[in-house]
Motif scaffolding. Structure first.
Motif, PDB file in Angstrom:
ATOM      1  N   VAL A 125     -23.491  21.242  -7.854  1.00 42.52           N
ATOM      2  CA  VAL A 125     -21.833  21.557  -8.923  1.00 42.52           C
ATOM      3  C   VAL A 125     -20.863  22.510  -7.467  1.00 42.52           C
ATOM      4  CG1 VAL A 125     -21.451  23.111 -10.728  1.00 42.52           C
ATOM      5  CG2 VAL A 125     -23.972  22.397 -10.416  1.00 42.52           C
ATOM      6  N   ILE A 126     -19.624  21.683  -8.284  1.00 40.76           N
ATOM      7  CA  ILE A 126     -18.385  22.432  -6.986  1.00 40.76           C
ATOM      8  C   ILE A 126     -17.503  23.197  -7.970  1.00 40.76           C
ATOM      9  CG2 ILE A 126     -16.906  21.134  -6.170  1.00 40.76           C
ATOM     10  CD1 ILE A 126     -18.782  18.930  -6.340  1.00 40.76           C
ATOM     11  N   CYS A 127     -16.984  24.335  -6.503  1.00 40.60           N
ATOM     12  CA  CYS A 127     -15.590  24.839  -7.841  1.00 40.60           C
ATOM     13  C   CYS A 127     -14.958  24.115  -7.516  1.00 40.60           C
ATOM     14  CB  CYS A 127     -16.419  25.963  -7.310  1.00 40.60           C
ATOM     15  SG  CYS A 127     -14.449  27.349  -8.397  1.00 40.60           S
ATOM     16  N   GLU A 128     -13.670  23.731  -8.371  1.00 39.67           N
ATOM     17  CA  GLU A 128     -12.912  23.159  -7.958  1.00 39.67           C
ATOM     18  C   GLU A 128     -11.511  24.602  -8.163  1.00 39.67           C
ATOM     19  OE1 GLU A 128     -12.447  19.437 -11.851  1.00 39.67           O
ATOM     20  OE2 GLU A 128     -12.305  22.097 -12.508  1.00 39.67           O
ATOM     21  N   ILE A 131     -20.863  18.076 -10.582  1.00 39.82           N
ATOM     22  CA  ILE A 131     -20.432  18.380 -11.534  1.00 39.82           C
ATOM     23  C   ILE A 131     -19.432  19.338 -11.556  1.00 39.82           C
ATOM     24  CG2 ILE A 131     -21.240  20.283 -13.555  1.00 39.82           C
ATOM     25  CD1 ILE A 131     -23.381  18.981 -13.051  1.00 39.82           C
ATOM     26  N   TYR A 132     -17.811  19.429 -11.631  1.00 44.14           N
ATOM     27  CA  TYR A 132     -17.073  20.292 -11.884  1.00 44.14           C
ATOM     28  C   TYR A 132     -16.802  21.731 -12.458  1.00 44.14           C
ATOM     29  CZ  TYR A 132     -16.122  16.255  -8.648  1.00 44.14           C
ATOM     30  OH  TYR A 132     -16.020  15.375  -6.990  1.00 44.14           O
ATOM     31  N   GLY A 133     -16.565  22.784 -12.184  1.00 40.95           N
ATOM     32  CA  GLY A 133     -16.225  23.396 -12.954  1.00 40.95           C
ATOM     33  C   GLY A 133     -15.909  24.635 -12.116  1.00 40.95           C
ATOM     34  N   THR A 134     -15.685  25.876 -12.968  1.00 40.93           N
ATOM     35  CA  THR A 134     -15.144  27.446 -12.082  1.00 40.93           C
ATOM     36  C   THR A 134     -16.467  28.342 -11.341  1.00 40.93           C
ATOM     37  OG1 THR A 134     -12.864  26.871 -13.441  1.00 40.93           O
ATOM     38  CG2 THR A 134     -13.539  28.948 -11.670  1.00 40.93           C
ATOM     39  N   CYS A 135     -16.665  28.823 -10.736  1.00 40.72           N
ATOM     40  CA  CYS A 135     -17.711  29.846 -10.171  1.00 40.72           C
ATOM     41  C   CYS A 135     -17.391  30.802 -10.891  1.00 40.72           C
ATOM     42  CB  CYS A 135     -17.816  29.308  -8.711  1.00 40.72           C
ATOM     43  SG  CYS A 135     -17.237  30.076  -7.635  1.00 40.72           S
TER      44      CYS A 135
END
Lengths: 145, 145
Positions: free
Chosen positions: B94-97, B132-136
């Motif tokens: 899961v990657i923070c954009e 999966i991409y999003g904001t931490c």
DNA sequence: TCTTATATTGTAATATTTATAATTAGTTTA
DNA sequence: TAAACTAATTATAAATATTACAATATAAGA
């Protein structure tokens, strides 16, 4: 069909306040009609005849603009340059490891996975990417002969 | 735990007939202990003290060897250089954009998707990748202050 | 220990992508 | 339609990542 897609794409650019130039028109048209998933250089070479003076920077700039607007998806694999895909309906890619062919694969989506990931990690999930790798039928047959 | 992983990795190299050099030992050790997902340059810089003469080509060569043997996974995102992940159990990222942080996310796997893709496309499927991409949470909080 | 194939090093080359400044050209408004 | 304003394009250079190559060094088996 392709005409409608192009028109919608141009409208969507206009709505976002992005100017419509002949180069942008041509790049979008090429992306929509292209059955492959071209690299920036593919696009540059394909439009060389129509726009002999076009700079490669223009291709990159506009692909970035299209991506930011959501018209185009950037596909990055390890080995070489990025590939670009005009966004239509939701689909995934199946990639042949032997000949690099990319085949579209429609699938309902993985919402549950996104939800679980959000729950476990605390992230605000925006989207995901998935690719499936293997050997295409042609390459499989070639291998057995 | 990390010692066991390192030993198993070295055994697996030996079995494949890959020589164990001090550089390879150090790169593997660094990958195993690293909680982040380093780039080739990260690794190069981290081992500079221990191996002042090591070439950056050595890092790339060995990461390729490790990948071919299956010890290491190469993660390619669009923007910058590849990142490398020591393969342990099956997990996704899961990657923070916003800050590019990468968090591991364990999930049973997507075997059904692979099977459906194989059926629809005729491919022999070998594996898949998903991110999966999003904001931490940290970046989300920062944004609201 | 000796031998041999493999790995490393150092450097150069390649490839991809981005930055910059000057020129050109869409679009808006009068 | 013409003028003005702003954004886009071009041409070039630079930055970055990765690979190729030849000479040297070294791991591992006999």
């Amino acid at each position: 069909m392709a005409q409608i897609q192009l028109k919608e794409a141009l409208d969507s650019l206009k709505d976002t306040g992005v100017r419509i130039t002949p180069q942008r028109h041509a790049i979008l048209e090429y992306l929509i009609n292209s059955m492959t998933h071209p690299t920036a250089d593919d696009i540059y070479k394909a439009l060389e005849g129509k726009f002999p003076n076009m700079s490669v920077a223009t291709v990159y700039n506009n692909l970035r603009v299209f991506r930011e607007v959501g018209l185009v998806k950037e596909l990055t694999y390890g080995d070489s340059s990025s590939r670009f895909d005009f966004v239509t309906t939701h689909h995934y890619h199946v990639i042949c490891e032997s000949c690099d062919k990319i085949v579209d694969f429609h699938y309902p989506g993985l919402d549950e996975v996104e939800q679980l990931a959000a729950h476990v990690t605390g992230f605000k999930v925006s989207h995901h990417r998935m690719e499936i790798y293997g050997t295409c039928p042609e390459c499989t047959n070639k291998g057995t002969h």
